[in-house]
Design a protein around this motif. Sequence first.
Motif, PDB file in Angstrom:
ATOM      1  N   ASP A 274      49.557  35.090  43.131  1.00 21.80           N
ATOM      2  CA  ASP A 274      48.133  35.359  43.386  1.00 21.80           C
ATOM      3  C   ASP A 274      47.669  34.517  44.578  1.00 21.80           C
ATOM      4  O   ASP A 274      47.941  33.311  44.643  1.00 21.80           O
ATOM      5  CB  ASP A 274      47.335  34.996  42.126  1.00 21.80           C
ATOM      6  CG  ASP A 274      45.901  35.472  42.216  1.00 21.80           C
ATOM      7  OD1 ASP A 274      45.604  36.540  41.644  1.00 21.80           O
ATOM      8  OD2 ASP A 274      45.084  34.791  42.876  1.00 21.80           O
ATOM      9  N   ILE A 275      46.982  35.167  45.512  1.00 18.56           N
ATOM     10  CA  ILE A 275      46.478  34.438  46.685  1.00 18.56           C
ATOM     11  C   ILE A 275      45.304  33.557  46.230  1.00 18.56           C
ATOM     12  O   ILE A 275      44.405  34.039  45.523  1.00 18.56           O
ATOM     13  CB  ILE A 275      46.026  35.419  47.790  1.00 18.56           C
ATOM     14  CG1 ILE A 275      47.178  36.353  48.168  1.00 18.56           C
ATOM     15  CG2 ILE A 275      45.524  34.665  49.016  1.00 18.56           C
ATOM     16  CD1 ILE A 275      46.808  37.472  49.109  1.00 18.56           C
ATOM     17  N   LEU A 277      41.933  31.469  46.182  1.00 20.20           N
ATOM     18  CA  LEU A 277      40.563  31.522  46.729  1.00 20.20           C
ATOM     19  C   LEU A 277      40.361  32.700  47.686  1.00 20.20           C
ATOM     20  O   LEU A 277      39.748  32.556  48.739  1.00 20.20           O
ATOM     21  CB  LEU A 277      40.245  30.189  47.441  1.00 20.20           C
ATOM     22  CG  LEU A 277      40.341  28.948  46.537  1.00 20.20           C
ATOM     23  CD1 LEU A 277      40.190  27.662  47.337  1.00 20.20           C
ATOM     24  CD2 LEU A 277      39.288  29.003  45.435  1.00 20.20           C
ATOM     25  N   PHE A 278      40.881  33.786  47.285  1.00 22.54           N
ATOM     26  CA  PHE A 278      40.811  34.983  48.133  1.00 22.54           C
ATOM     27  C   PHE A 278      39.373  35.501  48.249  1.00 22.54           C
ATOM     28  O   PHE A 278      38.966  36.019  49.276  1.00 22.54           O
ATOM     29  CB  PHE A 278      41.732  36.067  47.554  1.00 22.54           C
ATOM     30  CG  PHE A 278      41.908  37.245  48.452  1.00 22.54           C
ATOM     31  CD1 PHE A 278      42.550  37.125  49.682  1.00 22.54           C
ATOM     32  CD2 PHE A 278      41.405  38.495  48.094  1.00 22.54           C
ATOM     33  CE1 PHE A 278      42.690  38.215  50.513  1.00 22.54           C
ATOM     34  CE2 PHE A 278      41.554  39.583  48.929  1.00 22.54           C
ATOM     35  CZ  PHE A 278      42.202  39.445  50.144  1.00 22.54           C
ATOM     36  N   LYS A 279      38.629  35.310  47.204  1.00 24.46           N
ATOM     37  CA  LYS A 279      37.234  35.780  47.223  1.00 24.46           C
ATOM     38  C   LYS A 279      36.444  35.042  48.315  1.00 24.46           C
ATOM     39  O   LYS A 279      35.698  35.663  49.086  1.00 24.46           O
ATOM     40  CB  LYS A 279      36.597  35.571  45.842  1.00 24.46           C
ATOM     41  CG  LYS A 279      35.181  36.105  45.726  1.00 24.46           C
ATOM     42  CD  LYS A 279      34.695  36.007  44.310  1.00 24.46           C
ATOM     43  CE  LYS A 279      33.242  36.346  44.103  1.00 24.46           C
ATOM     44  NZ  LYS A 279      32.450  36.721  45.210  1.00 24.46           N
ATOM     45  N   ASN A 282      37.465  36.388  51.621  1.00 24.42           N
ATOM     46  CA  ASN A 282      36.851  37.713  51.777  1.00 24.42           C
ATOM     47  C   ASN A 282      35.380  37.592  52.160  1.00 24.42           C
ATOM     48  O   ASN A 282      34.915  38.256  53.098  1.00 24.42           O
ATOM     49  CB  ASN A 282      36.941  38.452  50.432  1.00 24.42           C
ATOM     50  CG  ASN A 282      37.718  39.739  50.550  1.00 24.42           C
ATOM     51  OD1 ASN A 282      38.050  40.170  51.652  1.00 24.42           O
ATOM     52  ND2 ASN A 282      38.010  40.351  49.430  1.00 24.42           N
ATOM     53  N   HIS A 287      35.826  41.869  54.591  1.00 20.69           N
ATOM     54  CA  HIS A 287      36.829  42.640  53.829  1.00 20.69           C
ATOM     55  C   HIS A 287      38.042  43.027  54.690  1.00 20.69           C
ATOM     56  O   HIS A 287      39.176  43.026  54.207  1.00 20.69           O
ATOM     57  CB  HIS A 287      36.147  43.897  53.282  1.00 20.69           C
ATOM     58  CG  HIS A 287      36.695  44.337  51.982  1.00 20.69           C
ATOM     59  ND1 HIS A 287      36.369  43.717  50.782  1.00 20.69           N
ATOM     60  CD2 HIS A 287      37.554  45.324  51.673  1.00 20.69           C
ATOM     61  CE1 HIS A 287      37.011  44.322  49.813  1.00 20.69           C
ATOM     62  NE2 HIS A 287      37.732  45.309  50.316  1.00 20.69           N
ATOM     63  N   ASP A 291      41.866  42.322  53.894  1.00 14.31           N
ATOM     64  CA  ASP A 291      42.943  43.332  53.850  1.00 14.31           C
ATOM     65  C   ASP A 291      44.147  42.882  54.665  1.00 14.31           C
ATOM     66  O   ASP A 291      45.298  43.037  54.257  1.00 14.31           O
ATOM     67  CB  ASP A 291      42.429  44.670  54.422  1.00 14.31           C
ATOM     68  CG  ASP A 291      41.566  45.402  53.406  1.00 14.31           C
ATOM     69  OD1 ASP A 291      41.458  44.907  52.272  1.00 14.31           O
ATOM     70  OD2 ASP A 291      41.011  46.462  53.757  1.00 14.31           O
ATOM     71  N   ARG A 313      52.328  45.685  44.011  1.00 16.31           N
ATOM     72  CA  ARG A 313      50.952  45.127  43.981  1.00 16.31           C
ATOM     73  C   ARG A 313      50.415  45.336  42.578  1.00 16.31           C
ATOM     74  O   ARG A 313      50.296  46.466  42.110  1.00 16.31           O
ATOM     75  CB  ARG A 313      50.089  45.837  45.023  1.00 16.31           C
ATOM     76  CG  ARG A 313      48.742  45.169  45.169  1.00 16.31           C
ATOM     77  CD  ARG A 313      47.993  45.695  46.348  1.00 16.31           C
ATOM     78  NE  ARG A 313      46.634  45.146  46.404  1.00 16.31           N
ATOM     79  CZ  ARG A 313      45.673  45.661  47.115  1.00 16.31           C
ATOM     80  NH1 ARG A 313      45.907  46.738  47.846  1.00 16.31           N
ATOM     81  NH2 ARG A 313      44.471  45.116  47.123  1.00 16.31           N
ATOM     82  N   GLY A 316      44.281  44.004  43.004  1.00 22.11           N
ATOM     83  CA  GLY A 316      43.524  43.045  43.818  1.00 22.11           C
ATOM     84  C   GLY A 316      44.431  42.231  44.728  1.00 22.11           C
ATOM     85  O   GLY A 316      45.227  42.786  45.491  1.00 22.11           O
ATOM     86  N   GLU A 317      44.349  40.890  44.580  1.00 23.72           N
ATOM     87  CA  GLU A 317      45.145  40.013  45.454  1.00 23.72           C
ATOM     88  C   GLU A 317      46.345  39.449  44.700  1.00 23.72           C
ATOM     89  O   GLU A 317      46.871  38.394  45.015  1.00 23.72           O
ATOM     90  CB  GLU A 317      44.246  38.909  46.028  1.00 23.72           C
ATOM     91  CG  GLU A 317      43.995  37.696  45.171  1.00 23.72           C
ATOM     92  CD  GLU A 317      43.189  37.932  43.887  1.00 23.72           C
ATOM     93  OE1 GLU A 317      43.049  39.092  43.464  1.00 23.72           O
ATOM     94  OE2 GLU A 317      42.743  36.952  43.296  1.00 23.72           O
ATOM     95  N   LYS A 387      46.491  28.026  38.301  1.00 20.69           N
ATOM     96  CA  LYS A 387      45.147  28.104  38.911  1.00 20.69           C
ATOM     97  C   LYS A 387      44.276  26.973  38.332  1.00 20.69           C
ATOM     98  O   LYS A 387      43.551  26.288  39.060  1.00 20.69           O
ATOM     99  CB  LYS A 387      44.501  29.448  38.607  1.00 20.69           C
ATOM    100  CG  LYS A 387      45.156  30.630  39.304  1.00 20.69           C
ATOM    101  CD  LYS A 387      44.659  30.801  40.715  1.00 20.69           C
ATOM    102  CE  LYS A 387      45.297  32.048  41.344  1.00 20.69           C
ATOM    103  NZ  LYS A 387      44.919  32.233  42.727  1.00 20.69           N
ATOM    104  N   ARG A 391      45.782  25.272  41.805  1.00 18.68           N
ATOM    105  CA  ARG A 391      46.329  26.294  42.713  1.00 18.68           C
ATOM    106  C   ARG A 391      47.477  25.745  43.587  1.00 18.68           C
ATOM    107  O   ARG A 391      47.832  24.589  43.466  1.00 18.68           O
ATOM    108  CB  ARG A 391      45.241  26.905  43.600  1.00 18.68           C
ATOM    109  CG  ARG A 391      44.091  27.516  42.825  1.00 18.68           C
ATOM    110  CD  ARG A 391      43.023  28.074  43.738  1.00 18.68           C
ATOM    111  NE  ARG A 391      41.974  28.710  42.941  1.00 18.68           N
ATOM    112  CZ  ARG A 391      40.946  28.036  42.430  1.00 18.68           C
ATOM    113  NH1 ARG A 391      40.832  26.725  42.623  1.00 18.68           N
ATOM    114  NH2 ARG A 391      40.040  28.669  41.701  1.00 18.68           N
TER     115      ARG A 391
END
Length: 408
Positions: A274-275, A277-279, A282, A287, A291, A313, A316-317, A387, A391
């Motif tokens: 899982d990437i 702090l992707f949010k 983003n 966005h 991507d 996949r 999500g991320e 996490k 992380r």
Amino acid sequence: MTAGKNEAGEGASLDWRDEFQDSALEALYRRTMQLQDAQQLRYALWIIAGIFLLFGAADYILLGASLQLLALLLIRLVVALSCLALARLIGRQPAQAHRPRPLNLVYFIAISGLLLSILLHPGSVGLHISSVAVSSLAIYLLVPNRLPWILAWNGYLAGGFILVAALWKPLSPGMLVSSILILSFANLMGWLTYSRLNRLQRKQFALLVAEREVNRKLQKEIEERQLLEAQLRHMASTDPLTGIANRRHFFELAEREFRRAQREGTPLAIFMVDIDLFKTLNDHHGHATGDLVLTTVASCCASMLRETDIIGRYGGEEFVIALPQADLETATFIAERLRHKVTSLRLPMLDEGQHLSVTVGISQVEPNEARLELALQRADDALYAGKARGRNCVVVAGEAPSSIVARA
Ligand SMILES: Nc1nc2c(ncn2[C@@H]2O[C@H](COP(=O)(O)OP(=O)(O)OP(=O)(O)O)[C@@H](O)[C@H]2O)c(=O)[nH]1
């Protein structure tokens, strides 16, 4: 025009010469038949030469040794040699079978030879009429694809015979009419037979061409459908953004490996990646950048794996990876390498000093485990433990939080 047009039937109709009205189809027919026509014509020329020479024996019986015989033999020799020469030429160059010049020359020599031999021959009128009628039929039957010339040669033969007969022994009106009728009938029979044979042959050829065209179209359609099918299969199994397997396809492939591992008792490791702090990324960069990061991380992960490993996949991320034949120790080593590689990625759109990172949860399929989902769930739990621990780390499922392997 394309030969395919003829399947409609329009181009396949014939003209008065019994040739295709469509010149391209006629040319294709001639090209296709060239070798066969050349062979047929060569046989015809050999037969004509042989028969002409054989009649020399009849001349000798009728005339005995005389000047007349010598002249007749000379004529027969010239005709036979020119026929053989043409047969030889056609043997070397089959295309000559369809060219008018050499054929016309030899046929002119042969027909003139036949007419001259009548002048020198003492036989009856009836004998000569029958030889001219047989020659007439032979011209119709033995010469391929030349109706206008065949008609011209027969005109020369019939007209020449009437003229020669008049010079040789003037015919009575009754004999003259009979001769004309016999020769006309021979020509009619010859023409009808020629026409019937040619029509049949061309009809068959047109059908064959149409059939080939239908087959070609079918083949093209099959290939297009196969391509479309492959594209659809690809679309149905691939995540459109990252190009790796989508969740459904991952499960298909991983289930297969799961069954194999259970059957053969070999290890199968599962990663949940899982990437971090992707949010935030983003929200901060938009966005589109998100991507791009997803795509970059996906190909980075894929590049670290063996061909037999499966990456998909998960949503999500989050990515999921199955590693056949990898025990926990090997899997942990690979996960660490992957984590390091992602940390070292440099993306121009990210701020100076801002690094990407991933958290990896690892599990291993247990012997006699009933479902793959159980191992996935353990890997997911390990991921969330990672996490929770801050992380950018690798966590092995079922081990104490101290088993967090590393941090950047
Ligand atoms: N750009 C982009 N964003 C996506 C896509 N799919 C999911 N996301 C976003 O990914 C983010 C996932 O955020 P979270 O689940 O809160 O996790 P996170 O921010 O990575 O935090 P941690 O997982 O705790 O490190 C959400 O903002 C989703 O909108 C996608 O296809 N493209």
